[in-house]
Scaffold this motif. Structure first.
Motif, short mmCIF file in Angstrom:
data_model
loop_
_atom_site.label_atom_id
_atom_site.label_comp_id
_atom_site.label_asym_id
_atom_site.label_seq_id
_atom_site.Cartn_x
_atom_site.Cartn_y
_atom_site.Cartn_z
N GLY A 1 73.92 -43.48 119.00
CA GLY A 1 73.57 -43.30 120.41
C GLY A 1 73.25 -41.85 120.67
N SER A 2 72.42 -41.62 121.68
CA SER A 2 72.04 -40.26 122.03
C SER A 2 72.17 -40.05 123.53
N HIS A 3 72.99 -39.06 123.91
CA HIS A 3 73.16 -38.68 125.31
C HIS A 3 72.20 -37.54 125.63
N GLY A 4 71.79 -37.43 126.87
CA GLY A 4 70.92 -36.33 127.28
C GLY A 4 71.67 -35.01 127.30
N ARG A 5 71.07 -33.98 126.80
CA ARG A 5 71.65 -32.64 126.80
C ARG A 5 70.55 -31.65 127.20
N LEU B 1 68.45 -32.21 124.37
CA LEU B 1 68.01 -33.14 125.39
C LEU B 1 67.49 -34.41 124.71
N LEU B 2 66.89 -34.24 123.54
CA LEU B 2 66.36 -35.37 122.79
C LEU B 2 67.46 -36.09 122.03
N LEU B 3 68.39 -35.34 121.49
CA LEU B 3 69.46 -35.91 120.68
C LEU B 3 70.79 -35.29 121.09
N GLY B 4 71.83 -36.10 121.18
CA GLY B 4 73.16 -35.56 121.44
C GLY B 4 73.62 -34.75 120.24
N SER B 5 74.70 -34.04 120.38
CA SER B 5 75.16 -33.18 119.30
C SER B 5 75.50 -33.96 118.04
N THR B 6 76.14 -35.13 118.18
CA THR B 6 76.45 -35.93 116.99
C THR B 6 75.16 -36.49 116.38
N ALA B 7 74.29 -37.03 117.22
CA ALA B 7 73.02 -37.57 116.72
C ALA B 7 72.22 -36.47 116.04
N VAL C 1 66.95 -42.22 110.56
CA VAL C 1 67.92 -42.25 111.65
C VAL C 1 67.21 -42.74 112.89
N LEU C 2 67.83 -43.70 113.57
CA LEU C 2 67.33 -44.19 114.85
C LEU C 2 68.32 -43.75 115.91
N ALA C 3 67.84 -42.93 116.85
CA ALA C 3 68.68 -42.48 117.96
C ALA C 3 68.36 -43.35 119.17
N VAL C 4 69.35 -44.11 119.61
CA VAL C 4 69.20 -45.00 120.76
C VAL C 4 69.52 -44.23 122.01
N ARG C 5 68.58 -44.13 122.93
CA ARG C 5 68.77 -43.39 124.16
C ARG C 5 69.76 -44.15 125.04
N ILE C 6 70.83 -43.48 125.42
CA ILE C 6 71.85 -44.08 126.27
C ILE C 6 71.54 -43.72 127.72
#
Length: 143
Positions: free
Chosen positions: A111-115, A120-126, A137-142
């Motif tokens: 999952g990817s949170h906005g930052r 902004l595109l990928l959360g820190s873990t993503a 890797v597929l980052a799912v926008r939450i």
């Protein structure tokens, strides 16, 4: 033959986990792939900076048990066998990389949170998973 035969979905056990799991399950089914469901519990010492002179073993054990219980619930709900459910302790990015390599995963789904900025595109873990992995890797926008 599909490009992906084994996928790993890493969830954080928050209320957004079903968004990531729904997407992972759909992608997995469309490729006829096996799905590995994981959660990484960060060591309690990380949260407190390791500066507290006390034994946090019991707290760590409680967090680990709660994570196993929650992951099992998601495993049942999304029809993911117990053998494909993994709870591990460590830094999320490192553990996701390790498990992906160990299980010969073709695709990691997170999952990817906005930052702000690039995150902004990928959360820190993503972002951490993306940099250093040997598979897609597929980052799912939450939302």
């Amino acid at each position: 033959m599909s490009a992906y035969s084994k996928m790993l979905v890493a969830i954080d056990l928050t209320e957004e986990a079903p968004q990531v799991l729904n997407k992972a399950k759909a992608v997995c089914e469309s490729h006829g792939a096996e799905l590995l469901l994981i959660h990484v519990v960060e060591p309690v010492g990380y949260a407190y900076g390791g500066d507290i002179p006390m034994d946090l073993t019991e707290l760590q054990d409680q967090l680990d048990k709660a994570a196993h219980d929650q992951l099992a619930g998601y495993g049942d709900q999304y029809d993911i066998p117990k053998a494909n459910q993994v709870v591990t302790v460590g830094r999320p990015e490192s553990e996701i990389h390790r498990l992906a390599k160990e299980h010969e995963v073709d695709l990691i789904i997170v999952g990817s949170h906005g930052r702000k900025g690039f995150q902004l595109l990928l959360g820190s873990t993503a972002n951490g998973v993306l940099h250093g992995t040997e598979c897609d890797v597929l980052a799912v926008r939450i939302n």
